[in-house]
Design an enzyme around this catalytic site. Structure first.
Site, PDB file in Angstrom:
ATOM      1  N   GLN A  17      27.931  48.129   0.230  1.00  0.00           N
ATOM      2  CA  GLN A  17      28.821  49.095  -0.383  1.00  0.00           C
ATOM      3  C   GLN A  17      29.871  48.332  -1.167  1.00  0.00           C
ATOM      4  OE1 GLN A  17      28.743  52.213  -1.237  1.00  0.00           O
ATOM      5  NE2 GLN A  17      29.412  53.338   0.563  1.00  0.00           N
ATOM      6  N   ASN A 200      33.377  42.493  -4.557  1.00  0.00           N
ATOM      7  CA  ASN A 200      32.745  41.190  -4.309  1.00  0.00           C
ATOM      8  C   ASN A 200      33.172  40.562  -2.975  1.00  0.00           C
ATOM      9  OD1 ASN A 200      31.500  41.325  -6.920  1.00  0.00           O
ATOM     10  ND2 ASN A 200      33.469  40.696  -7.804  1.00  0.00           N
ATOM     11  N   ARG A 201      33.548  41.412  -2.044  1.00  0.00           N
ATOM     12  CA  ARG A 201      33.958  40.966  -0.707  1.00  0.00           C
ATOM     13  C   ARG A 201      35.213  40.094  -0.719  1.00  0.00           C
ATOM     14  NH1 ARG A 201      30.964  44.604  -0.079  1.00  0.00           N
ATOM     15  NH2 ARG A 201      29.386  44.858   1.558  1.00  0.00           N
ATOM     16  N   LEU A 202      35.974  40.167  -1.779  1.00  0.00           N
ATOM     17  CA  LEU A 202      37.231  39.412  -1.862  1.00  0.00           C
ATOM     18  C   LEU A 202      38.370  40.359  -1.476  1.00  0.00           C
ATOM     19  CD1 LEU A 202      36.582  37.340  -5.107  1.00  0.00           C
ATOM     20  CD2 LEU A 202      36.322  36.635  -2.714  1.00  0.00           C
TER      21      LEU A 202
END
Length: 223
Positions: A17, A200-202
């Site tokens: 997601q 971007n999972r940052l």
């Protein structure tokens, strides 16, 4: 016979997601973590309309360090801490009697947010416990008596029978006494992390840390 394809579970590694582009900056934060929590909690309840936004995962550990987690409902919060109620003979209460440190996690997934609280848990006073107990629905008051929480039982009927006997003894409208082995815990926060999902999972992770003088330090954690 069940078809193998129907029985196969989805691959969790393939589930992805994308989180929001806008994040959480230090300049966005309230002066104290409880003020910031109140702000996010209001958004979760009145803007996102999450189901039970007061649901939180409470993690404890026993004297040997063996952890356990369960979901309970937050019933009150202020600058003193976060309060939930339980049977004092339950596993969580027994853990806290041996090791008073707890972690609370609010998993507000639809908003791409989490709040993680760590701190010391202490029992609430009996007057505070009684005042809250009186606000519970009649059935919930009886349920606190009927269930020896976390104990092993033979059948569901044991609990149903105990509840029926209590309902006969204390019909609707009659005051139910507060169980002596039931009450609250207040987790006084030492750290509160506000986690905002990002692309971007940052992710943005800002954590308030209690200082000895009563103030709060804010630090940013790497995603």
């Amino acid at each position: 016979m069940t078809d193998a394809a129907d029985a196969a579970a989805p691959d969790p590694a393939a589930m992805r997601q994308q989180y929001r582009a806008e994040g959480l900056a230090e300049t966005d934060l309230a002066a104290t973590p409880v003020e910031q929590f109140a702000r996010w909690f209001k958004q979760a309840a009145t803007e996102a309309h999450l189901f039970e936004p007061n649901a939180m995962i409470v993690s404890t550990a026993d004297a040997e360090g063996r952890p356990s987690s369960r979901t309970v409902l937050l019933k009150q919060f202020d600058e003193r801490g976060f309060v939930f109620y339980t049977n004092y003979d339950s596993r969580k209460a027994r853990d806290l009697a041996q090791n008073p440190y707890a972690c609370l996690l609010f998993p507000w997934h639809p908003m791409g947010r989490q709040v993680i609280v760590t701190g010391l848990a202490r029992r609430t006073g009996r007057d505070e416990t009684a005042a809250y107990f009186r606000t519970r629905p009649h059935g919930s008051q009886l349920g606190a008596w009927a269930s020896a929480q976390s104990s092993v039982i033979d059948t569901r009927e044991q609990v149903d029978t105990a509840y029926a006997e209590l309902a006969a003894r204390y019909p609707e409208g009659e005051q139910v006494p507060v169980p002596p082995n039931w009450g609250g815990f207040r987790v006084a926060p030492e750290t509160i992390e506000f986690w905002q999902g990002r692309e971007n999972r940052l992710h943005d992770r800002l954590r308030y840390v209690a200082e000895a003088d009563g103030s709060w330090r804010v630090e940013r954690l790497s995603p």
